[in-house]
Scaffold this motif. Sequence first.
Motif, short mmCIF file in Angstrom:
data_model
loop_
_atom_site.label_atom_id
_atom_site.label_comp_id
_atom_site.label_asym_id
_atom_site.label_seq_id
_atom_site.Cartn_x
_atom_site.Cartn_y
_atom_site.Cartn_z
N TRP A 316 -18.83 -62.46 63.19
CA TRP A 316 -17.72 -63.31 63.65
C TRP A 316 -17.62 -64.46 62.67
O TRP A 316 -18.60 -65.18 62.47
CB TRP A 316 -18.04 -63.80 65.06
CG TRP A 316 -17.09 -64.80 65.64
CD1 TRP A 316 -15.76 -64.94 65.38
CD2 TRP A 316 -17.41 -65.81 66.62
NE1 TRP A 316 -15.22 -65.95 66.13
CE2 TRP A 316 -16.22 -66.51 66.90
CE3 TRP A 316 -18.58 -66.18 67.28
CZ2 TRP A 316 -16.17 -67.56 67.82
CZ3 TRP A 316 -18.53 -67.23 68.19
CH2 TRP A 316 -17.33 -67.91 68.46
N HIS A 370 -20.21 -69.25 76.68
CA HIS A 370 -20.43 -70.64 76.24
C HIS A 370 -19.27 -71.51 76.68
O HIS A 370 -18.23 -71.01 77.11
CB HIS A 370 -20.59 -70.70 74.71
CG HIS A 370 -19.35 -70.28 73.97
ND1 HIS A 370 -18.99 -68.96 73.81
CD2 HIS A 370 -18.38 -71.01 73.35
CE1 HIS A 370 -17.87 -68.88 73.12
NE2 HIS A 370 -17.46 -70.13 72.83
N ARG A 379 -6.91 -74.84 74.29
CA ARG A 379 -7.06 -73.97 73.14
C ARG A 379 -6.11 -72.79 73.24
O ARG A 379 -6.08 -72.11 74.27
CB ARG A 379 -8.53 -73.51 73.08
CG ARG A 379 -8.82 -72.49 72.00
CD ARG A 379 -10.30 -72.46 71.67
NE ARG A 379 -10.66 -73.57 70.79
CZ ARG A 379 -11.84 -73.69 70.15
NH1 ARG A 379 -12.77 -72.77 70.34
NH2 ARG A 379 -12.07 -74.71 69.35
N HIS A 381 -4.71 -69.19 71.47
CA HIS A 381 -5.04 -68.09 70.55
C HIS A 381 -3.78 -67.31 70.26
O HIS A 381 -3.12 -66.84 71.18
CB HIS A 381 -6.04 -67.12 71.20
CG HIS A 381 -7.46 -67.61 71.24
ND1 HIS A 381 -8.48 -66.82 71.76
CD2 HIS A 381 -8.04 -68.75 70.82
CE1 HIS A 381 -9.63 -67.48 71.66
NE2 HIS A 381 -9.39 -68.66 71.10
N PHE A 409 -6.04 -71.26 76.99
CA PHE A 409 -7.09 -71.49 77.98
C PHE A 409 -7.76 -72.82 77.68
O PHE A 409 -7.50 -73.45 76.65
CB PHE A 409 -8.09 -70.33 78.00
CG PHE A 409 -8.99 -70.21 76.78
CD1 PHE A 409 -8.48 -69.84 75.55
CD2 PHE A 409 -10.35 -70.48 76.87
CE1 PHE A 409 -9.31 -69.72 74.42
CE2 PHE A 409 -11.19 -70.36 75.76
CZ PHE A 409 -10.66 -69.99 74.54
N ASP A 411 -11.12 -74.30 76.83
CA ASP A 411 -12.39 -73.73 76.38
C ASP A 411 -13.60 -74.54 76.84
O ASP A 411 -14.73 -74.19 76.52
CB ASP A 411 -12.40 -73.51 74.85
CG ASP A 411 -12.69 -74.77 74.07
OD1 ASP A 411 -12.08 -75.83 74.39
OD2 ASP A 411 -13.51 -74.72 73.13
N HIS A 415 -16.65 -69.12 78.62
CA HIS A 415 -15.94 -67.92 78.16
C HIS A 415 -16.87 -67.09 77.29
O HIS A 415 -17.84 -67.60 76.73
CB HIS A 415 -14.64 -68.29 77.43
CG HIS A 415 -14.82 -69.27 76.31
ND1 HIS A 415 -15.05 -70.61 76.51
CD2 HIS A 415 -14.80 -69.10 74.96
CE1 HIS A 415 -15.16 -71.22 75.35
NE2 HIS A 415 -15.02 -70.33 74.38
N VAL A 417 -16.90 -63.30 74.77
CA VAL A 417 -16.01 -62.38 74.06
C VAL A 417 -16.74 -61.11 73.66
O VAL A 417 -17.91 -61.15 73.26
CB VAL A 417 -15.45 -63.07 72.78
CG1 VAL A 417 -14.43 -62.17 72.08
CG2 VAL A 417 -14.80 -64.41 73.13
N ARG A 425 -10.58 -57.66 64.42
CA ARG A 425 -9.63 -58.42 65.23
C ARG A 425 -9.44 -59.78 64.58
O ARG A 425 -10.42 -60.43 64.18
CB ARG A 425 -10.17 -58.60 66.65
CG ARG A 425 -9.16 -59.24 67.60
CD ARG A 425 -9.74 -60.39 68.41
NE ARG A 425 -10.35 -61.39 67.53
CZ ARG A 425 -10.93 -62.51 67.97
NH1 ARG A 425 -11.02 -62.73 69.27
NH2 ARG A 425 -11.44 -63.38 67.14
N ILE A 427 -7.32 -63.57 64.86
CA ILE A 427 -6.45 -64.47 65.63
C ILE A 427 -6.37 -65.82 64.95
O ILE A 427 -7.22 -66.16 64.10
CB ILE A 427 -6.97 -64.68 67.09
CG1 ILE A 427 -8.39 -65.28 67.09
CG2 ILE A 427 -6.93 -63.39 67.89
CD1 ILE A 427 -8.91 -65.66 68.47
N ILE A 429 -6.53 -69.76 66.00
CA ILE A 429 -6.92 -70.63 67.12
C ILE A 429 -6.29 -72.01 66.90
O ILE A 429 -6.44 -72.59 65.81
CB ILE A 429 -8.46 -70.75 67.22
CG1 ILE A 429 -9.06 -69.37 67.51
CG2 ILE A 429 -8.86 -71.77 68.28
CD1 ILE A 429 -10.59 -69.35 67.59
C1 OGA Z 1 -13.04 -69.82 71.25
C2 OGA Z 1 -13.89 -68.64 71.12
C3 OGA Z 1 -13.87 -66.45 70.20
C4 OGA Z 1 -12.97 -65.69 69.34
O1 OGA Z 1 -11.92 -69.75 70.77
O2 OGA Z 1 -13.48 -70.83 71.82
O3 OGA Z 1 -15.00 -68.64 71.57
O4 OGA Z 1 -12.61 -64.60 69.76
N1 OGA Z 1 -13.31 -67.65 70.47
O5 OGA Z 1 -12.66 -66.13 68.25
#
Ligand code: OGA
Length: 448
Positions: A316, A370, A379, A381, A409, A411, A415, A417, A425, A427, A429
């Motif tokens: 990640w 976390h 936050r 996405h 959402f 954060d 949450h 993942v 994947r 995204i 943020i």
């Molecule tokens: C976040 C998170 C995970 C992701 O945005 O706080 O934990 O998928 N994202 O990037």
Amino acid sequence: MDWLPTWTMLKSCAELQLHAAAKHHGPALIIYAELSKRFPDRAEPFLGQARIYEYLAEKHNKLQFMQKSVEAYKRYLAFNELLQNDKEYRKSAESCIQHMRTLGYFNPALNVHQMLVNRFPHDPDQRNQLVLTLLMIERYSDAKIWLKVSLQQWPHNGLTLTLFGYVLKMYDSDYAQAADYLQRGIDSRAEGTQEARFFLALGESYERLELAENASIVYKRGAQLKLYPSQHQRSVYNQPNLRARPIWSLPETTYAHHLRMISAHWRIIRDESLGMLIDANAVAWSGGSSDDDDHGGGHEGYFRNENENLLATGNWKELLLFSRGERHAKNCQRAPTTCWLIEQFKAAARCRRGQVKFSVMQPGTHVWSHCGPTNSRLRAHLGLIVPQKARMRVVNETLTWTEGEFIVFDDSFEHEVWHEGEKVRLILIVDFWHPDLTEQQISSITKI
Ligand code: OGA
Ligand code: MN
């Protein structure tokens, strides 16, 4: 014959100034300076200066005064064995350390800690305080050495147990041992142990051991103690009276217009991030977790591993465009449209408690449950490349991404993942100020 004021005359003169109805700090400082020049083998003038500067630092909220106070304290403390009064010595050294921590002088503070440890070898708290300073600069392995020695002598000291457990979690990822020490430490209720970060470390250790029930007890207890807003919202930098809910619709944020203006250009955003990702593959991807050289700040030009120890398995990475309200010029050069779009959304571009970043996740990734550090932002996405079987749990709802669309959402709620799909994947943020904050609140909120 020259007339020279004696030590006693000058000293009582300084004290008179300080005892006067309107304390005359300026003149007293001048007299102390004169005293320390004329009687360099006396410690008291330095202590006098230190205390006056400390008072002024507090009163005017000025760091320069605090620095001067630290300087004077250091001169005073250097007299060391010549100073007979243990209580006064300890009090001064502790004040000095407090100010040094505030000023970020962690390594110099360690010297003062060492003097206290030498002088009070039977006081485990002096060692615990030294460890706390080490932890502020993430010197975990040094902290561990100190703690091991402490535990031999004080195996039941609550704060020592807590700190040792904390290091085992943060540094060794030894969750079983960490949980054992943290639990005993926290249960002692000793001073310094009832802190959010210790409760969080204990709860997270239990979660990682798949002891969800234990974790939930710890989180509840921390919420009762008001260490964070609630069992499921465990942020530590909080503003009062903000609506707190895990998932937000676009209209509820009041920023739907800004978000739609960004998502309308999602293909361009995707292509800009892909361009950087392809270059990054050559430099930094290489499958390993080899870029442990960077812990935030100044790292530009390619994606970096997420470094908060949240990764259970997989890979990640993220690439920052904005953080703490500032634009990362180098990265933005390579994602100019994305950054331009974000600039139009001031609540995001100027969010001193948030970031704007690309997040890329390989199949086979699991991010531990976390919470973010603050309730002052929301936050969003934006899905850019969204394969099947990638999902995010926010408290007890599960979200998935859609290419070209935003989800929002909070954060600060827990949450987690998973990506169990077949291809990467990607995204964007985007953090932005919580819509309930007033302009005035925003201007006074500190960065994180
Ligand atoms: C976040 C998170 C995970 C992701 O945005 O706080 O934990 O998928 N994202 O990037
Ligand atoms: Mn997160």
